[in-house]
Design an enzyme around this catalytic site. Structure first.
Site, mmCIF file in Angstrom:
data_model
loop_
_atom_site.group_PDB
_atom_site.id
_atom_site.type_symbol
_atom_site.label_atom_id
_atom_site.label_comp_id
_atom_site.label_asym_id
_atom_site.label_seq_id
_atom_site.Cartn_x
_atom_site.Cartn_y
_atom_site.Cartn_z
ATOM 1 N N ASN A 168 0.872 -1.230 -0.087
ATOM 2 C CA ASN A 168 0.202 0.078 -0.014
ATOM 3 C C ASN A 168 0.702 1.216 0.193
ATOM 4 O OD1 ASN A 168 1.040 -0.475 2.675
ATOM 5 N ND2 ASN A 168 -0.543 0.792 3.387
ATOM 6 N N CYS A 184 1.992 3.015 2.565
ATOM 7 C CA CYS A 184 3.110 3.080 3.601
ATOM 8 C C CYS A 184 3.781 1.556 3.463
ATOM 9 C CB CYS A 184 2.529 3.484 4.664
ATOM 10 S SG CYS A 184 1.409 5.005 4.823
ATOM 11 N N GLU A 192 3.241 -1.071 4.568
ATOM 12 C CA GLU A 192 2.934 -1.983 5.738
ATOM 13 C C GLU A 192 2.053 -3.284 5.716
ATOM 14 O OE1 GLU A 192 -0.231 1.055 7.174
ATOM 15 O OE2 GLU A 192 1.240 0.753 5.676
#
Length: 438
Positions: free
Chosen positions: A309, A311, A313
């Protein structure tokens, strides 16, 4: 809420406003408190903001008060979209959306951009694979012309992300992932460079390499790496591990006998150096690992992971009919330290409430795109993180660069994971397994 407003109002503890330091209070004022649309004056104080969020997620007044006490004391915090939009007209509460690459057609590309704009409007962060779109110089059979590749399309997406800036609350954000075998990879690496043609740069988009293990194997062995256009190798994006390696080498063999005539040979080590140098110079593209994400995924039976995604994570399955969704929140470790150790009983209670509210997000959420609703209702993914790790070490008088800090990290994450899994299992049993998609 109206029928119970006295009960809810009496539960407000205005003294908890003193838990904020200046920067935190300023952030809440600028981004999260509701404002009059004409005068832009705030219409709620921080404690009423927390109660609004709690009422938006809870199913009963008692649940709302319980959740209010949790978030107003800063023991747990939902993600920003949940704080933005809970109990508003458009309850888009999910954090991130992962979209599969558009197909190699104009309709698919611009339909995907419409999806991204609709999701970004209500504060969704975007992760987008882009490895199905043909490379620069490859044949366009419908016109008998040559493709301009992915770079102009990404420049267009960059402008779109800037225009649809999460409802005017904060800048729009997206990360585009490209596989290392794509023939436009060299230009992709330079998209965040601050020199060169501005039309071939993307100053806003985040970028990431989606790297197969075979490439790193070629780097370590000092061998060549072949770049392809997806229009000639349409299945590579959906393969990983040994299946990918076998098919990739079959395509390389086809270049030797003339069955594939559009390809580029580069030294794997030189491409790797270029990737590292651009990360050093610009911070982009990030290096993420395709095979590790797929081979270690517990959801292999539901499809392929094509990207992470915004970020990086979260790794979730995507396809043309499903946009994966992240529903996130974080436990504040600093509020669960007691007498020089983790307060396990309090941590378990916090996580039980947090898991229940994260599950509620899935049902309450406003879905700007149908494919996101389909995916979220079917798979019901939630992510529970931690924050305040460094501050917790400070409270424990533990140096950050020490074995004790590593042990604390392992122990705290094990406890969070255990309590989260237990809470999820208990919730599923209570509700007769997860609610079916309607």
């Amino acid at each position: 809420v109206r029928a119970n407003r006295r009960k809810l109002n009496d539960a407000i503890d205005k003294e908890r406003g003193k838990l904020f330091q200046y920067f935190g209070l300023r952030t809440v004022y600028d981004r999260y408190l509701l404002k009059d649309p004409h005068t832009r004056m705030v219409t709620e104080i921080p404690q009423y903001f927390f109660m609004r969020v709690a009422c938006g997620l809870a199913e009963t007044p008692n649940e709302a008060i319980e959740f209010y006490n949790l978030i107003s004391s800063l023991e747990y915090m939902p993600s920003s979209p949940t704080l933005f939009n809970s109990a508003t007209c458009r309850t888009q509460l999910s954090s991130c959306y992962l979209l599969d690459s558009p197909q190699d057609s104009l309709d698919s590309i611009y339909n995907r951009y419409k999806d991204i704009a609709c999701l970004s409007k209500y504060a969704g962060g975007i992760g987008l694979s882009y490895s199905r779109v043909r490379a620069k110089g490859s044949l366009i059979r419908g016109t008998n012309g040559k493709s301009n590749g992915i770079i102009p399309f990404l420049n267009t997406l960059d402008a779109s992300i800037a225009a649809v800036n999460q409802g005017g609350r904060r800048k729009g954000a997206a990360c585009v992932y490209l596989e290392t075998w794509h023939a436009d990879i060299l230009e992709f690496l330079e998209l965040r460079d601050n020199t060169g043609d501005e039309m071939r740069r993307t100053p806003i988009l985040n970028l990431a390499n989606w790297v197969p293990d075979l490439f790193l194997k070629r780097v370590s062995e000092g061998k060549q790496w072949t770049l392809f256009t997806p229009s000639d190798t349409p299945d590579l994006h959906d393969l990983y591990g040994l299946d990918f390696e076998k098919r990739y080498e079959e395509y390389e063999a086809q270049t030797e006998i003339g069955e594939i005539d559009f390809f580029k040979k580069v030294e794997a080590k030189e491409l790797w150096k270029k990737m590292l140098s651009m990360v050093f110079e610009t911070g982009h593209p990030w290096i993420t690992f395709k095979d590790v994400c797929n081979l270690r995924s517990p959801q292999q039976h539901t499809g392929v992971i094509h990207s992470s995604n915004l970020c990086t994570e979260i790794t979730l399955n995507t396809n043309q009919d499903e946009i994966a969704v992240c529903n996130l929140g974080s436990v504040n470790l600093t509020h669960h330290i007691k007498d020089g150790k983790m307060d396990e009983k309090k941590l378990e209670k916090t996580i039980n409430t947090a898991i229940r509210m994260l599950d509620n997000v899935i049902d309450i959420n406003y879905y700007a795109v149908k494919a996101a609703e389909t995916s979220n209702m079917l798979h019901r993914p939630i992510g529970l993180g931690i924050m305040g790790f460094h501050d917790a070490l400070y409270m424990l008088e533990t140096p950050y660069a020490s074995e004790e800090a590593v042990e604390f990290a392992d122990r705290s994450m094990e406890m969070v994971s255990y309590f989260a899994i237990k809470a999820s299992s208990d919730l599923a049993k209570e509700r007769g397994a997860y609610k079916s998609y309607k």
